[in-house]
Scaffold this motif. Structure first.
Motif, PDB file in Angstrom:
ATOM      1  N   TYR A   1       0.847  -1.184   0.000  1.00  0.00           N
ATOM      2  CA  TYR A   1       0.000   0.000   0.000  1.00  0.00           C
ATOM      3  C   TYR A   1       0.889   1.242   0.000  1.00  0.00           C
ATOM      4  N   PRO A   2       1.131   1.801  -1.173  1.00  0.00           N
ATOM      5  CA  PRO A   2       2.096   2.898  -1.272  1.00  0.00           C
ATOM      6  C   PRO A   2       1.699   4.177  -0.548  1.00  0.00           C
TER       7      PRO A   2
ATOM      8  N   LEU B   1      -2.015   3.309  -8.830  1.00  0.00           N
ATOM      9  CA  LEU B   1      -1.413   2.615  -7.701  1.00  0.00           C
ATOM     10  C   LEU B   1      -1.811   3.267  -6.379  1.00  0.00           C
ATOM     11  N   ILE B   2      -1.926   4.582  -6.391  1.00  0.00           N
ATOM     12  CA  ILE B   2      -2.292   5.302  -5.171  1.00  0.00           C
ATOM     13  C   ILE B   2      -3.796   5.211  -4.909  1.00  0.00           C
ATOM     14  N   LEU B   3      -4.610   5.396  -5.943  1.00  0.00           N
ATOM     15  CA  LEU B   3      -6.063   5.420  -5.763  1.00  0.00           C
ATOM     16  C   LEU B   3      -6.707   4.029  -5.752  1.00  0.00           C
ATOM     17  N   GLY B   4      -6.097   3.087  -6.453  1.00  0.00           N
ATOM     18  CA  GLY B   4      -6.689   1.757  -6.609  1.00  0.00           C
ATOM     19  C   GLY B   4      -7.146   1.089  -5.331  1.00  0.00           C
ATOM     20  N   PRO B   5      -6.297   1.017  -4.291  1.00  0.00           N
ATOM     21  CA  PRO B   5      -6.720   0.335  -3.061  1.00  0.00           C
ATOM     22  C   PRO B   5      -7.908   0.993  -2.363  1.00  0.00           C
TER      23      PRO B   5
ATOM     24  N   ILE C   1      -5.025  -2.815  -5.710  1.00  0.00           N
ATOM     25  CA  ILE C   1      -3.576  -2.672  -5.766  1.00  0.00           C
ATOM     26  C   ILE C   1      -3.019  -3.190  -7.097  1.00  0.00           C
ATOM     27  N   VAL C   2      -3.737  -4.094  -7.742  1.00  0.00           N
ATOM     28  CA  VAL C   2      -3.330  -4.609  -9.054  1.00  0.00           C
ATOM     29  C   VAL C   2      -4.136  -3.944 -10.163  1.00  0.00           C
ATOM     30  N   ILE C   3      -5.430  -3.801  -9.936  1.00  0.00           N
ATOM     31  CA  ILE C   3      -6.310  -3.230 -10.960  1.00  0.00           C
ATOM     32  C   ILE C   3      -6.028  -1.741 -11.166  1.00  0.00           C
ATOM     33  N   GLY C   4      -5.718  -1.024 -10.079  1.00  0.00           N
ATOM     34  CA  GLY C   4      -5.457   0.417 -10.157  1.00  0.00           C
ATOM     35  C   GLY C   4      -4.343   0.784 -11.127  1.00  0.00           C
TER      36      GLY C   4
END
Length: 160
Positions: A22-23, A91-95, A103-106
């Motif tokens: 989770y960045p 990557l930031i918004l996806g989770p 985390i993968v789909i974003g």
């Protein structure tokens, strides 16, 4: 009391590793926080200027690896800055938007939209670039994990 102190130190270390996935969690700050907590609770004596210099270099490597792996991963499959930015934003918004799988789909959707909509890449090429961004994310997690393990091993080597 020392057990409580060690629990706090280990919580910081665990959060640092959660930050790999989770960045939005600044993992490196928690890792450095663990070192500082050890110094506050026990002693700063084991931490010479060499220790802090080595840890500082490893922190720089963490940040560089995060950026460079993503950059080269997307660029290697023909991506542009639009794909890199889209992947990073995803990557930031996806989770937050899609819990667990975000985390993968974003990054995938971010790179896809960045390339297809903003860079006007063909859809098939945009999908390829998006897949490259997902592979780059996992490579980045692995690289940063190895660096964080090195930081922790060096920490424990110094205190024992």
């Amino acid at each position: 009391m020392s057990i409580l102190f060690w629990i706090l130190i280990w919580i910081c270390i665990i959060i640092a590793f959660i930050g790999l996935i989770y960045p939005v969690i600044p993992g490196v700050l928690f890792l450095m926080g663990a070192f500082l907590l050890y110094g506050l609770f026990f002693s700063f004596e084991p931490f010479s200027w060499v220790f802090w210099t080595v840890q500082g270099i490893l922190v720089v490597l963490l940040f560089l690896s995060d950026y460079m792996v993503n950059y080269f991963g997307v660029q290697k499959v023909g991506g542009s800055k639009a794909g890199i930015w889209g992947s990073t934003i995803g990557l930031i918004l996806g989770p937050f938007v899609i819990p667990v799988f975000g985390i993968v789909i974003g990054p995938f959707l971010g790179a896809l939209i960045g390339e297809w909509v903003f860079h006007r890449t063909s859809f098939s090429q945009a999908v390829r670039i998006a897949l490259g961004s997902v592979v780059a994310f996992f490579a980045s997690v692995l690289t940063k994990g190895i660096i964080q393990i090195a930081m922790i091993v060096y920490f424990f080597w110094q205190i024992h």
